[in-house]
Design a protein around this motif. Structure first.
Motif, PDB file in Angstrom:
ATOM      1  N   ASN A   1       8.569 -10.139  -0.910  1.00 36.80           N
ATOM      2  CA  ASN A   1       7.512  -9.828   0.080  1.00 36.80           C
ATOM      3  C   ASN A   1       7.013  -8.529   0.022  1.00 36.80           C
ATOM      4  O   ASN A   1       5.760  -8.340   0.170  1.00 36.80           O
ATOM      5  N   LEU A   2       7.669  -7.562  -0.201  1.00 37.08           N
ATOM      6  CA  LEU A   2       7.325  -6.066   0.038  1.00 37.08           C
ATOM      7  C   LEU A   2       6.608  -5.848  -1.342  1.00 37.08           C
ATOM      8  O   LEU A   2       5.551  -5.103  -1.493  1.00 37.08           O
ATOM      9  N   GLY A   3       7.236  -6.408  -2.585  1.00 35.36           N
ATOM     10  CA  GLY A   3       6.382  -6.312  -3.748  1.00 35.36           C
ATOM     11  C   GLY A   3       5.016  -6.940  -3.691  1.00 35.36           C
ATOM     12  O   GLY A   3       3.825  -6.218  -4.228  1.00 35.36           O
ATOM     13  N   SER A   4       4.847  -8.094  -3.302  1.00 30.71           N
ATOM     14  CA  SER A   4       3.776  -8.888  -3.228  1.00 30.71           C
ATOM     15  C   SER A   4       2.608  -7.965  -2.272  1.00 30.71           C
ATOM     16  O   SER A   4       1.469  -7.698  -2.610  1.00 30.71           O
ATOM     17  N   PHE A   5       3.191  -7.724  -1.061  1.00 26.06           N
ATOM     18  CA  PHE A   5       2.390  -7.009  -0.260  1.00 26.06           C
ATOM     19  C   PHE A   5       1.682  -5.777  -0.721  1.00 26.06           C
ATOM     20  O   PHE A   5       0.765  -5.342  -0.559  1.00 26.06           O
ATOM     21  N   SER A   6       2.612  -5.019  -1.418  1.00 27.88           N
ATOM     22  CA  SER A   6       2.189  -3.901  -1.977  1.00 27.88           C
ATOM     23  C   SER A   6       1.088  -3.794  -2.964  1.00 27.88           C
ATOM     24  O   SER A   6       0.203  -3.089  -2.947  1.00 27.88           O
ATOM     25  N   PHE A   7       1.530  -4.963  -4.003  1.00 24.38           N
ATOM     26  CA  PHE A   7       0.357  -4.956  -4.750  1.00 24.38           C
ATOM     27  C   PHE A   7      -1.228  -5.417  -4.155  1.00 24.38           C
ATOM     28  O   PHE A   7      -2.131  -4.785  -4.484  1.00 24.38           O
ATOM     29  N   TRP A   8      -1.037  -6.286  -3.247  1.00 26.83           N
ATOM     30  CA  TRP A   8      -2.297  -6.614  -2.436  1.00 26.83           C
ATOM     31  C   TRP A   8      -2.904  -5.352  -1.775  1.00 26.83           C
ATOM     32  O   TRP A   8      -4.228  -5.246  -2.192  1.00 26.83           O
ATOM     33  N   VAL A   9      -2.193  -4.593  -1.061  1.00 23.07           N
ATOM     34  CA  VAL A   9      -2.593  -3.427  -0.370  1.00 23.07           C
ATOM     35  C   VAL A   9      -3.371  -2.290  -1.488  1.00 23.07           C
ATOM     36  O   VAL A   9      -4.492  -1.931  -1.176  1.00 23.07           O
ATOM     37  N   VAL A  10      -2.499  -1.959  -2.507  1.00 20.32           N
ATOM     38  CA  VAL A  10      -2.880  -0.841  -3.411  1.00 20.32           C
ATOM     39  C   VAL A  10      -4.013  -1.309  -4.264  1.00 20.32           C
ATOM     40  O   VAL A  10      -4.912  -0.533  -4.247  1.00 20.32           O
ATOM     41  N   PHE A  11      -4.261  -2.709  -4.413  1.00 24.93           N
ATOM     42  CA  PHE A  11      -5.155  -2.943  -5.303  1.00 24.93           C
ATOM     43  C   PHE A  11      -6.458  -3.268  -4.899  1.00 24.93           C
ATOM     44  O   PHE A  11      -7.615  -3.026  -5.136  1.00 24.93           O
ATOM     45  N   THR A  12      -6.401  -3.475  -3.250  1.00 31.82           N
ATOM     46  CA  THR A  12      -7.477  -3.444  -2.321  1.00 31.82           C
ATOM     47  C   THR A  12      -8.150  -2.025  -2.145  1.00 31.82           C
ATOM     48  O   THR A  12      -9.420  -1.993  -2.534  1.00 31.82           O
ATOM     49  N   PHE A  13      -7.249  -1.172  -2.281  1.00 35.08           N
ATOM     50  CA  PHE A  13      -7.738   0.201  -1.923  1.00 35.08           C
ATOM     51  C   PHE A  13      -8.486   0.750  -3.404  1.00 35.08           C
ATOM     52  O   PHE A  13      -9.595   0.979  -3.359  1.00 35.08           O
ATOM     53  N   ILE A  14      -7.730   0.163  -4.545  1.00 35.25           N
ATOM     54  CA  ILE A  14      -8.311   0.742  -5.905  1.00 35.25           C
ATOM     55  C   ILE A  14      -9.840   0.153  -5.917  1.00 35.25           C
ATOM     56  O   ILE A  14     -10.713   0.820  -6.299  1.00 35.25           O
ATOM     57  N   GLY A  15      -9.850  -1.160  -5.535  1.00 38.03           N
ATOM     58  CA  GLY A  15     -11.122  -1.954  -5.747  1.00 38.03           C
ATOM     59  C   GLY A  15     -12.165  -1.316  -4.850  1.00 38.03           C
ATOM     60  O   GLY A  15     -13.408  -1.220  -5.390  1.00 38.03           O
ATOM     61  N   ALA A  16     -11.648  -1.106  -3.861  1.00 39.44           N
ATOM     62  CA  ALA A  16     -12.843  -0.364  -2.701  1.00 39.44           C
ATOM     63  C   ALA A  16     -13.238   1.042  -3.086  1.00 39.44           C
ATOM     64  O   ALA A  16     -14.405   1.412  -3.296  1.00 39.44           O
ATOM     65  N   TRP A  17     -12.330   1.692  -3.731  1.00 34.44           N
ATOM     66  CA  TRP A  17     -12.693   3.162  -4.126  1.00 34.44           C
ATOM     67  C   TRP A  17     -13.485   2.999  -5.633  1.00 34.44           C
ATOM     68  O   TRP A  17     -14.644   3.632  -5.571  1.00 34.44           O
ATOM     69  N   LEU A  18     -13.214   2.048  -6.370  1.00 38.24           N
ATOM     70  CA  LEU A  18     -13.946   1.837  -7.546  1.00 38.24           C
ATOM     71  C   LEU A  18     -15.414   1.316  -7.140  1.00 38.24           C
ATOM     72  O   LEU A  18     -16.451   1.521  -7.930  1.00 38.24           O
ATOM     73  N   GLY A  19     -15.263   0.498  -5.983  1.00 35.18           N
ATOM     74  CA  GLY A  19     -16.651  -0.222  -5.802  1.00 35.18           C
ATOM     75  C   GLY A  19     -17.263  -0.758  -6.566  1.00 35.18           C
ATOM     76  O   GLY A  19     -16.571  -1.711  -7.283  1.00 35.18           O
TER      77      GLY A  19
END
Lengths: 229, 105
Positions: free
Chosen positions: A136-154
């Motif tokens: 759960n924590l692994g999946s959760f981390s991927f989801w959150v981290v890559f959301t931030f990356i996506g939003a930062w890269l825009g």
């Protein structure tokens, strides 16, 4: 004996991560287009952690929907999580409430299906809870981290490898092989039929909950009758 | 951050987390038998079917289609995973094959 723990779960979660990363990136990028800031986008993934409902929410936010419409829509899309955590209780007898409350946030379609397979083969509740926490924590981390990356890269990047569209589906198909057996094949087929039927009939995501409840109930009823005879 | 967006995120989180945690709170350490036990054991396969089958044979407009990259890749991924039961390799295989089919079809 080899015990399996948190790290084992974390390693297994990589398969989900490969599927989540591009979806979360896309969510981050799209959420900016709906008027969210990078932090709002990341926090939505952190607190909500439920892909389909997040995509619907940013669409509704973009259209200027009220908070109540968004809340009710989210409930309709995510109510199926009740079934998943209900189904997972059997793995965690004797586990402390504190741990369960933590595990709950990590329940998604993907982590649930993977956990249901992995935990079946693990003997004790204690070990099972550790493996599940890793998944759960692994999946959760991927989801959150890559959301931030996506939003930062825009809008600066384009995802061109269409293979990512199939990643989560491939995961589900592979897990089907070990999950389906003679005893539950009927339930699987009924659920698939219901899902196709209800999806063509009812708009939105309600078909998921409906098919799972009806097919599991029908399968359980047939199973009980067989045992009674 | 906008107050309105924060409210929306909090409401979404409450609703979603509620659905996740409620069964844990209600049924912790309770023995589940009989029909209910069979029912919850069947939920994973039922969910697998509802997540997979429609995606393979329905288009995004909900039209029934058999000649599409999802179904073709799905069948090949299934066969691949049957022969080589490795989660990661099978997922990778599915992604690459899908990429190929999506280019052709």
């Amino acid at each position: 004996m080899n015990t399996k723990g948190f790290l084992y779960g974390l390693r297994q979660s990589m398969t989900i991560g490969v599927g989540y990363a591009p979806v979360a990136l896309t969510f981050g990028i799209l959420s900016l287009k709906s008027g969210l800031t990078v932090w709002e986008s990341g926090f939505m993934s952190l607190f909500v952690f439920a892909g389909a409902s997040q995509f619907i929410a940013i669409q509704l936010i973009g259209q200027g929907a009220t908070i109540w419409v968004i809340g009710i829509t989210t409930l309709i899309v995510n109510i199926r999580h009740i079934l998943m955590s209900f189904s997972m209780i059997r793995f965690f007898s004797g586990i402390s409430l504190g741990k369960l409350v933590l595990l709950a946030q990590g329940i998604t379609d993907e982590s649930f299906v993977l956990n249901s397979k992995l935990l079946e083969e693990i003997p004790t509740s204690e070990e099972r809870s550790k493996v599940a926490l890793g998944v759960n924590l692994g999946s959760f981390s991927f989801w959150v981290v890559f959301t931030f990356i996506g939003a930062w890269l825009g809008n600066k990047i384009n995802i061109i490898f269409s293979g990512f569209d199939f990643a989560l589906l491939a995961l589900f198909i592979v897990l089907t092989i070990s999950a389906v057996n003679r005893d539950n094949l009927l339930t699987y087929l009924i659920a698939g039929l219901f899902a196709v039927f209800f999806r063509m009939l009812i708009p939105g995501k309600a078909y998921l909950l409906l098919s799972v409840i009806l097919a599991s109930a029908l399968g359980a009823w047939v199973g009980q009758r067989k045992r009674a005879n | 951050m906008g107050i309105e967006i924060i409210k929306i995120i909090m409401l979404m989180a409450a609703v979603t987390y509620g659905a996740r945690v409620l069964p844990f709170l209600l049924f912790r350490n309770k023995k589940i038998d009989g029909f209910l036990k069979s029912f919850i054991q069947l939920i994973p396969v039922a969910l697998l079917a509802t997540l997979v089958i429609p995606e393979l044979i329905l288009s995004s407009n909900n039209d029934l289609t058999l000649y599409n990259p999802f179904l073709l890749t799905g069948i090949l991924t299934f066969i691949f995973a049957k022969i080589l039961p490795n989660l990661f390799l099978s997922v990778l295989f599915g992604m690459i094959v899908f990429w190929g089919f999506a280019k052709i079809i």
